[in-house]
Design an enzyme around this catalytic site. Structure first.
Site, PDB file in Angstrom:
ATOM      1  N   ASP A   9       0.858  -1.193   0.000  1.00  0.00           N
ATOM      2  CA  ASP A   9       0.000   0.000   0.000  1.00  0.00           C
ATOM      3  C   ASP A   9       0.890   1.238   0.000  1.00  0.00           C
ATOM      4  O   ASP A   9       1.298   1.712   1.078  1.00  0.00           O
ATOM      5  CB  ASP A   9      -0.884   0.024   1.261  1.00  0.00           C
ATOM      6  CG  ASP A   9      -1.783  -1.204   1.385  1.00  0.00           C
ATOM      7  OD1 ASP A   9      -2.518  -1.491   0.422  1.00  0.00           O
ATOM      8  OD2 ASP A   9      -1.746  -1.870   2.439  1.00  0.00           O
ATOM      9  N   LYS A  65     -12.071  -6.200  -1.643  1.00  0.00           N
ATOM     10  CA  LYS A  65     -13.202  -6.241  -0.694  1.00  0.00           C
ATOM     11  C   LYS A  65     -14.520  -6.154  -1.470  1.00  0.00           C
ATOM     12  O   LYS A  65     -15.379  -5.296  -1.202  1.00  0.00           O
ATOM     13  CB  LYS A  65     -13.100  -5.121   0.331  1.00  0.00           C
ATOM     14  CG  LYS A  65     -11.814  -5.160   1.152  1.00  0.00           C
ATOM     15  CD  LYS A  65     -12.056  -5.555   2.583  1.00  0.00           C
ATOM     16  CE  LYS A  65     -10.810  -5.873   3.357  1.00  0.00           C
ATOM     17  NZ  LYS A  65      -9.626  -5.082   3.172  1.00  0.00           N
ATOM     18  N   ASP A  68     -20.710  -6.848  -3.966  1.00  0.00           N
ATOM     19  CA  ASP A  68     -21.741  -6.475  -4.943  1.00  0.00           C
ATOM     20  C   ASP A  68     -22.628  -7.694  -5.195  1.00  0.00           C
ATOM     21  O   ASP A  68     -22.439  -8.748  -4.579  1.00  0.00           O
ATOM     22  CB  ASP A  68     -21.044  -6.011  -6.234  1.00  0.00           C
ATOM     23  CG  ASP A  68     -21.834  -4.933  -6.957  1.00  0.00           C
ATOM     24  OD1 ASP A  68     -23.076  -5.051  -7.004  1.00  0.00           O
ATOM     25  OD2 ASP A  68     -21.217  -3.991  -7.477  1.00  0.00           O
ATOM     26  N   PRO A 174      -4.449  -9.943   8.977  1.00  0.00           N
ATOM     27  CA  PRO A 174      -3.777  -8.649   8.933  1.00  0.00           C
ATOM     28  C   PRO A 174      -3.752  -8.023  10.322  1.00  0.00           C
ATOM     29  O   PRO A 174      -4.407  -8.521  11.243  1.00  0.00           O
ATOM     30  CB  PRO A 174      -4.663  -7.826   7.992  1.00  0.00           C
ATOM     31  CG  PRO A 174      -6.008  -8.442   8.065  1.00  0.00           C
ATOM     32  CD  PRO A 174      -5.856  -9.865   8.548  1.00  0.00           C
ATOM     33  N   GLY A 175      -3.009  -6.930  10.441  1.00  0.00           N
ATOM     34  CA  GLY A 175      -2.969  -6.202  11.715  1.00  0.00           C
ATOM     35  C   GLY A 175      -1.655  -6.363  12.442  1.00  0.00           C
ATOM     36  O   GLY A 175      -1.468  -5.790  13.515  1.00  0.00           O
ATOM     37  N   GLY A 177       2.142  -5.745  13.314  1.00  0.00           N
ATOM     38  CA  GLY A 177       3.117  -4.658  13.159  1.00  0.00           C
ATOM     39  C   GLY A 177       2.467  -3.318  13.397  1.00  0.00           C
ATOM     40  O   GLY A 177       2.155  -2.951  14.527  1.00  0.00           O
ATOM     41  N   PRO A 183       4.170 -10.002  15.745  1.00  0.00           N
ATOM     42  CA  PRO A 183       4.322 -11.109  14.797  1.00  0.00           C
ATOM     43  C   PRO A 183       4.121 -12.445  15.499  1.00  0.00           C
ATOM     44  O   PRO A 183       4.583 -12.638  16.614  1.00  0.00           O
ATOM     45  CB  PRO A 183       5.774 -10.960  14.309  1.00  0.00           C
ATOM     46  CG  PRO A 183       6.126  -9.539  14.557  1.00  0.00           C
ATOM     47  CD  PRO A 183       5.343  -9.109  15.767  1.00  0.00           C
ATOM     48  N   GLY A 184       3.423 -13.340  14.856  1.00  0.00           N
ATOM     49  CA  GLY A 184       3.212 -14.688  15.405  1.00  0.00           C
ATOM     50  C   GLY A 184       1.891 -14.852  16.124  1.00  0.00           C
ATOM     51  O   GLY A 184       1.395 -15.961  16.272  1.00  0.00           O
TER      52      GLY A 184
HETATM   53  P1  XMP Z   1      -0.599  -2.714   7.632  1.00  0.00           P
HETATM   54  O1  XMP Z   1       0.213  -1.650   7.005  1.00  0.00           O
HETATM   55  O2  XMP Z   1      -1.543  -2.219   8.691  1.00  0.00           O
HETATM   56  O3  XMP Z   1      -1.490  -3.259   6.425  1.00  0.00           O
HETATM   57  O4  XMP Z   1       0.202  -3.893   8.102  1.00  0.00           O
HETATM   58  C1  XMP Z   1      -2.531  -4.137   6.594  1.00  0.00           C
HETATM   59  C2  XMP Z   1      -3.159  -4.479   5.293  1.00  0.00           C
HETATM   60  O5  XMP Z   1      -4.235  -5.348   5.546  1.00  0.00           O
HETATM   61  C3  XMP Z   1      -5.471  -4.686   5.312  1.00  0.00           C
HETATM   62  N1  XMP Z   1      -6.222  -4.820   6.537  1.00  0.00           N
HETATM   63  C4  XMP Z   1      -7.314  -5.556   6.653  1.00  0.00           C
HETATM   64  N2  XMP Z   1      -7.978  -6.258   5.755  1.00  0.00           N
HETATM   65  N3  XMP Z   1      -9.463  -6.969   7.422  1.00  0.00           N
HETATM   66  C5  XMP Z   1      -9.077  -6.937   6.156  1.00  0.00           C
HETATM   67  O6  XMP Z   1      -9.724  -7.574   5.323  1.00  0.00           O
HETATM   68  C6  XMP Z   1      -8.828  -6.283   8.374  1.00  0.00           C
HETATM   69  O7  XMP Z   1      -9.191  -6.333   9.535  1.00  0.00           O
HETATM   70  C7  XMP Z   1      -7.693  -5.529   7.968  1.00  0.00           C
HETATM   71  N4  XMP Z   1      -6.836  -4.763   8.644  1.00  0.00           N
HETATM   72  C8  XMP Z   1      -5.923  -4.338   7.725  1.00  0.00           C
HETATM   73  C9  XMP Z   1      -5.206  -3.267   4.929  1.00  0.00           C
HETATM   74  O8  XMP Z   1      -6.035  -2.929   3.847  1.00  0.00           O
HETATM   75  C10 XMP Z   1      -3.744  -3.289   4.550  1.00  0.00           C
HETATM   76  O9  XMP Z   1      -3.594  -3.563   3.177  1.00  0.00           O
END
Ligand code: XMP
Length: 226
Positions: A9, A65, A68, A174-175, A177, A183-184
């Site tokens: 991103d 995401k 539709d 995700p989430g 860092g 991590p882990g």
């Molecule tokens: P960062 O920079 O926070 O990037 O490590 C995280 C990436 O994951 C996505 N993101 C999520 N996607 N549910 C999702 O479907 C979530 O709870 C969530 N949290 C973060 C975010 O778009 C980014 O690309």
């Protein structure tokens, strides 16, 4: 090496194409895969983005995401099938009939891994999605999706998803860092992959940052399996 999918991103103020190329080149032999999202795709266009990954055979997830009606999501999938993208993220909350069910059938036909979102890391997830977590996971299993997304920031949720899904689904968390999960923690709660973005991609040395994350991930996994 490790169980890390890198989220690409680019921040505002950079040349997004150069930014992505640099990080892809540095990390392509290390990461389990990459995730590209809407902001990047809108900034550089799908054609140019596809060029960056033209030699890549790993997991390349388009985090669109999708939410539709089935026919339109299928159209999107057909467009993606002409690119190197081999995974796509859609919302489960649109429902099965003429929604995720239809998308799942097409994804199997096209060989694109379908990943549904069943819970998210932001607080708003508690307002609606988390109240329906069981149903969203059950719907995803019924559709036969490849995997689901659940937040590493709330490992209790990941554990619930794993308990519901058994080995029928991959779990991507995700989430890690930047958003605060160490991590882990996702893997220890039952996930298959951790999605890491800024903690790697914003670092002065993304390769070193990647290795640091993997090391911490491996240490945490050693602790939680022992
Ligand atoms: P960062 O920079 O926070 O990037 O490590 C995280 C990436 O994951 C996505 N993101 C999520 N996607 N549910 C999702 O479907 C979530 O709870 C969530 N949290 C973060 C975010 O778009 C980014 O690309």
């Amino acid at each position: 090496m490790g169980k890390v999918i890198v989220a690409l991103d680019p921040p505002e103020g950079v040349n997004p194409l150069d930014w992505v190329k640099q990080r892809y080149t540095s990390l392509k032999d290390l990461a389990e895969g990459f995730k590209v999202g809407l902001p990047l795709t809108l900034r550089v266009g799908l054609g140019k983005l596809n060029e960056v990954f033209r030699d890549y055979d790993g997991l390349l997830i388009a985090d669109l995401k999708l939410a539709d009606i089935g026919d339109i999501m299928v159209n999107v999938l057909e467009g993606l099938s002409k690119t190197k993208v081999n995974g796509v993220i859609a919302h489960a909350f649109v429902g099965y009939e003429d929604g995720v069910g239809k998308l799942a059938l097409k994804s199997k036909e096209l060989g694109i891994k379908l990943i549904t979102v069943v819970s998210m890391s932001h607080k708003g997830s508690l307002e609606f999605m988390d109240k329906h977590l069981n149903e969203l996971v059950e719907l995803s299993i019924k559709a036969g999706v490849w995997g689901v997304v659940a937040p590493a920031t709330r490992p209790d949720v990941v554990k619930r998803v794993r308990a519901l899904a058994g080995d029928k689904l991959k779990i991507l968390t995700p989430g890690v860092g930047f958003q605060g999960a160490p991590p882990g923690v996702g893997i220890c709660a039952g996930a298959d992959y951790e999605i890491v973005g800024r903690a790697i991609t914003s670092a002065a040395d993304p390769i070193k940052a990647f290795h640091d994350i993997v090391l911490k991930q491996e240490e945490a996994i050693k602790e939680c399996v022992s």
